[in-house]
Design a protein around this motif. Structure first.
Motif, mmCIF file in Angstrom:
data_model
loop_
_atom_site.group_PDB
_atom_site.id
_atom_site.type_symbol
_atom_site.label_atom_id
_atom_site.label_comp_id
_atom_site.label_asym_id
_atom_site.label_seq_id
_atom_site.Cartn_x
_atom_site.Cartn_y
_atom_site.Cartn_z
ATOM 1 N N PRO A 21 26.594 14.153 35.032
ATOM 2 C CA PRO A 21 27.919 13.154 35.233
ATOM 3 C C PRO A 21 28.211 13.041 33.636
ATOM 4 O O PRO A 21 29.382 12.866 33.613
ATOM 5 N N ARG A 22 27.465 13.133 33.200
ATOM 6 C CA ARG A 22 28.470 12.925 31.044
ATOM 7 C C ARG A 22 29.711 14.342 30.949
ATOM 8 O O ARG A 22 31.749 13.983 30.668
ATOM 9 N N ALA A 23 29.248 15.328 31.699
ATOM 10 C CA ALA A 23 29.905 16.473 31.272
ATOM 11 C C ALA A 23 31.647 15.922 32.109
ATOM 12 O O ALA A 23 32.317 16.243 31.788
ATOM 13 N N PHE A 106 37.359 17.368 11.395
ATOM 14 C CA PHE A 106 36.995 16.990 12.915
ATOM 15 C C PHE A 106 35.133 16.818 12.413
ATOM 16 O O PHE A 106 35.536 17.903 12.757
ATOM 17 N N ARG A 107 35.315 16.108 14.266
ATOM 18 C CA ARG A 107 33.967 16.480 14.444
ATOM 19 C C ARG A 107 33.766 17.341 15.724
ATOM 20 O O ARG A 107 35.174 17.239 16.172
ATOM 21 N N VAL A 108 32.882 18.040 16.363
ATOM 22 C CA VAL A 108 32.678 18.477 16.783
ATOM 23 C C VAL A 108 31.124 17.818 18.030
ATOM 24 O O VAL A 108 30.045 18.055 17.141
ATOM 25 N N VAL A 109 31.672 17.950 19.256
ATOM 26 C CA VAL A 109 29.966 17.236 20.372
ATOM 27 C C VAL A 109 29.701 17.849 21.022
ATOM 28 O O VAL A 109 30.334 18.142 21.792
ATOM 29 N N PRO A 110 28.512 18.527 21.355
ATOM 30 C CA PRO A 110 27.925 19.007 21.882
ATOM 31 C C PRO A 110 27.605 17.742 23.699
ATOM 32 O O PRO A 110 27.319 16.644 23.264
ATOM 33 N N VAL A 111 27.098 18.600 24.473
ATOM 34 C CA VAL A 111 27.609 17.673 25.523
ATOM 35 C C VAL A 111 26.822 19.131 26.750
ATOM 36 O O VAL A 111 27.132 19.784 26.962
ATOM 37 N N PRO A 112 25.391 18.775 26.690
ATOM 38 C CA PRO A 112 24.069 19.932 26.910
ATOM 39 C C PRO A 112 24.729 19.791 28.405
ATOM 40 O O PRO A 112 24.702 19.138 28.836
ATOM 41 N N GLY A 113 23.791 21.432 28.544
ATOM 42 C CA GLY A 113 23.924 21.555 30.173
ATOM 43 C C GLY A 113 22.991 22.718 30.253
ATOM 44 O O GLY A 113 22.081 23.073 29.832
ATOM 45 N N ALA A 114 22.875 23.440 31.262
ATOM 46 C CA ALA A 114 22.770 24.833 31.977
ATOM 47 C C ALA A 114 23.272 25.472 30.241
ATOM 48 O O ALA A 114 24.300 25.758 30.344
ATOM 49 N N CYS A 115 22.016 26.446 30.209
ATOM 50 C CA CYS A 115 22.269 28.031 29.907
ATOM 51 C C CYS A 115 21.006 28.747 30.702
ATOM 52 O O CYS A 115 19.845 28.491 30.780
ATOM 53 N N ALA A 116 22.042 29.777 30.847
ATOM 54 C CA ALA A 116 20.964 30.984 31.705
ATOM 55 C C ALA A 116 19.563 31.014 30.815
ATOM 56 O O ALA A 116 18.430 31.673 31.736
#
Length: 281
Positions: A21-23, A106-116
């Motif tokens: 949902p966040r993505a 500038f800030r770089v922000v991760p939006v975590p999720g799938a990683c094979a």
């Protein structure tokens, strides 16, 4: 979103239910999405009702696009980076962009999720306390074998991505360099309809793929068990006495660590011996 940010957004590697949902929220709210392949990503955006403009950002134009993206961020816009599937930058473009954006302040922000790779590792049955991700091996046989040789002595689990037209060659090379008995796990088409997880010795997995050509299709993660040092079958009586004496004043774990430092033997084996001594008292 008032602040100019670069979001690194993970997308599904197969099953669309893995889109967080966040993505979705981030991709709807940013001003522009930098995508590895805009045509591919457009289908994903349509599925989730995301109408944010897309711009290409891939290996061949990343430096130029980084300049454009920074200019837009300087003008107050917020940007998201996505790859074709999974977590951006993991064997995908984006390193230069992220470094440039950070250097621009500038800030770089991760939006975590799938990683094979991580998904495959979690179901491999191989040790996960320490591991190494190699990415893609060289395409040509000589280069691939040379790289495997450099990985052969790793004591930790390591893994690679491989394509369907080279998977059998990779297994051949693993046998050549590591031998047929090294334990591996092979994850195919993770989260997709024909997902398959195979595990066993290299020769066992190789035999399965040779007997069923369908198992040679799709995208692969191949995980390899780390090298195991051969150990002596017995610990000498003198060392056993040393351990026993230290255990009078030290906990078993500490005594085993001291003897391991002095002798070069494995702490785990000495600890197990200490437990046996303690149990026999």
């Amino acid at each position: 979103m008032s602040d100019s940010l670069l979001y690194i957004v993970s997308t599904p590697i197969g099953n669309l239910g893995d889109m967080t949902p966040r993505a979705i929220e981030v991709l709807r709210q940013v001003d522009i999405i930098a995508a590895e392949d805009t045509r591919h990503s457009k289908r994903l955006m349509n599925h989730f009702g995301i109408d944010t403009p897309l711009t290409p950002c891939h290996d061949h134009n990343e430096r130029h696009q980084a300049e454009m993206i920074i200019r837009r961020m300087q003008a107050g816009e917020t940007v998201a980076l996505i790859s074709d599937a999974g977590t951006p930058l993991i064997s995908d473009p984006g390193f230069y962009l992220v470094r440039s954006v950070r250097e621009a302040g500038f800030r770089v922000v991760p939006v975590p999720g799938a990683c094979a790779f991580i998904a495959a590792l979690s179901v491999s049955g191989l040790p996960t306390d320490r591991f190494y991700f190699e990415g893609f091996l060289p395409a040509k046989g000589a280069g691939r074998r040379k790289r495997i040789e450099s990985l052969a002595a790793f004591s930790n689990t390591w893994g690679v991505y491989e394509s369907p037209h080279r998977i059998m060659e990779l297994l051949d090379d693993l046998v050549t360099v590591l031998g047929s008995e090294r334990y591996i796990a092979l994850a195919r088409e993770i989260t997709k309809t024909f997902e398959t997880i195979l595990a066993g010795t290299v020769s066992e997995v190789q035999a399965i793929l040779e007997s069923d050509s369908n198992q040679q299709r799709g995208e692969f993660v191949v995980l390899v068990e780390g090298h195991k040092e051969k150990k002596d079958s017995e610990i000498g009586r003198d060392i056993e006495k040393m351990l026993q004496r230290l255990m009078v004043d030290l906990p078993i774990k500490k005594a085993a660590a001291v003897v391991a430092d002095l002798t070069g033997l494995r702490k785990k084996d000495l600890y197990e011996l200490g437990l046996s001594i303690k149990a026999g008292e």
